[in-house]
Design an enzyme around this catalytic site. Structure first.
Site: not given
Ligand code: PMP
Length: 406
Positions: A21, A247
């Site tokens: 990465r 998000k």
């Molecule tokens: N749960 C899922 C399904 C995710 O895809 C992610 C992050 N990609 C998280 C939890 C973690 O969330 P955060 O980015 O707020 O740490």
């Protein structure tokens, strides 16, 4: 042991597989998203971001930025402590109320991130409920898996999105065994959506607690952005709803929403809650403003749906393979790590289009993909440029494949 040599050999192995990465360094500018500046050494490039999880552009929304500015000026930078030792700011409490209301729950509890909320929330419940067995969907996120493992509770993995599979696993345990069922609503890499009602039927038949990760759904689905469970009128049947502020809400942080007692229990026993500094108050205020805005406005959600449908339709017209799913996530399937990276590099270098390749272990080997996330702030022109570039690179790949076959 020669530690440095060991680190190098491990990194070389990842590099050989085409899945090392490298950060793409960008600077987002207020009001300009999805356009950003990419930094490459001493030079810069204008790029259009097509792989952001700022799904609705709320990270650049004036309502959010203004709320953060105001509270930054009023309260300063940091929270000043853990939640228990001087770090609980009025804005944390307001945000937790906002979240409890969003999910129709008695209470909510904030964490540093969605990752930590799963790790600490799920882990604490599994660890602290005597004899608890966890039932985890096969495609659950790493944060849930790590939380379950860390709890040292026994766990069973049920077939992805299969209420029948879950039922089979639950049936192996008597009614006296405490059971915790963990799953997601929108799965982030395939974009498929869980049959929540059917899963809840099974949970209820077995007296199991249900824990849903709505990280890729909150803000986006439901009339007030409460997630898929809100859209389907199921929030009241779920024991714990977990989400992120990072998000669709455009800021940072995570949470669980549940009963008063359950939140108090996790608050009192989760080390990932107790022993860490609270979120900056300005951040909490920005998240609360974002949630409030998306509770009242469908403008962003409607426009996003339109953008997603447009990109899908244009890909179909070109015959570019993408996984069909009922969500906002468009996985364009490439199927090879090296090829995926080459396409991504080509899009960036020739067209300023930024789509990160998604490789193993995030997705299974052989299903490498470009994950497109159209947002309300992508214009028709942005979509035209994306589609033209993809069309170009896809016909080059087709030609190369035919040449090899010949
Ligand atoms: N749960 C899922 C399904 C995710 O895809 C992610 C992050 N990609 C998280 C939890 C973690 O969330 P955060 O980015 O707020 O740490």
């Amino acid at each position: 042991m020669d530690f440095e040599a060991y680190f190098k050999s491990e990194l070389d192995a990842v590099r050989d597989e085409g899945r090392y990465r490298i950060f793409t360094e960008i600077e987002r500018h207020r009001g300009a998203f999805p356009h950003a500046t990419r930094y490459v050494g001493d030079t810069t490039q204008d790029v259009t971001v097509w792989c952001s999880n700022d799904y609705l552009g709320m990270g650049q929304h004036p309502v959010v930025i203004d709320a953060m500015h105001k509270v930054l000026d009023e309260c300063g930078a940091g929270a000043g402590g853990t939640r228990n030792i001087s770090g609980t700011n009025h804005h944390h409490v307001l945000l937790e109320r906002e979240l409890a209301d969003l999910h129709h729950k008695e209470a909510a509890l904030l964490f540093t991130s969605g990752y930590v909320s799963n790790w600490a929330g799920l882990g604490t419940l599994a660890n602290r409920i005597p004899g608890c067995v966890v039932f985890s969907d096969a495609l659950n996120h790493a944060s849930m898996i790590e939380g379950i493992r860390h709890s040292r509770a026994p766990y069973k993995i049920w077939e992805h999105n299969s209420p029948e599979g879950l039922d089979r696993h639950l049936s192996q345990f008597g009614p006296e065994v405490p059971k915790l069922v963990a799953f997601e609503s929108v799965y982030s890499m395939d974009g498929d959506i869980a049959p929540i009602a059917e899963i809840l039927d099974v949970c209820e038949a077995h007296g199991a607690m249900s824990y849903i990760d709505e990280v890729h759904a909150v803000g986006l689905y439901g009339p007030r952005g409460g997630g898929v469970a809100e859209r389907e009128g199921l929030m009241d049947r779920i024991t714990v709803i977990e989400g992120t502020l990072g998000k669709a809400f455009g800021v940072m942080g995570g949470y669980i929403a549940a009963s008063e007692k359950l939140c108090d229990f996790v608050r009192s026993f989760a080390s990932g809650f107790i022993f860490t500094t609270a979120l900056p108050p300005a951040l909490a205020a920005g998240a609360a403003a974002s949630i409030r805005h998306l509770k009242a406005s469908n403008v962003e959600r409607d426009r996003q749906k339109d953008r997603v449908a447009t990109v899908r339709r244009r890909l179909d017209m070109l015959g570019i393979p993408h996984l069909p799913n009922p969500s906002h996530i468009i996985p364009v399937m490439v199927g090879d790590a090296h090829k995926c990276k080459r396409i991504s590099d080509w899009l960036m270098d020739n067209h300023g289009i930024y789509v990160q390749p998604i490789n193993y272990p995030t997705v299974p080997r052989g299903t490498e993909r470009l994950r497109l996330t159209p947002s309300p702030v992508h214009s028709d022109g942005d979509i035209d440029r994306l589609i033209d570039a993809l069309s170009d690179i896809w016909s080059q790949c087709e030609l190369a494949r035919r040449a090899i076959a010949a």
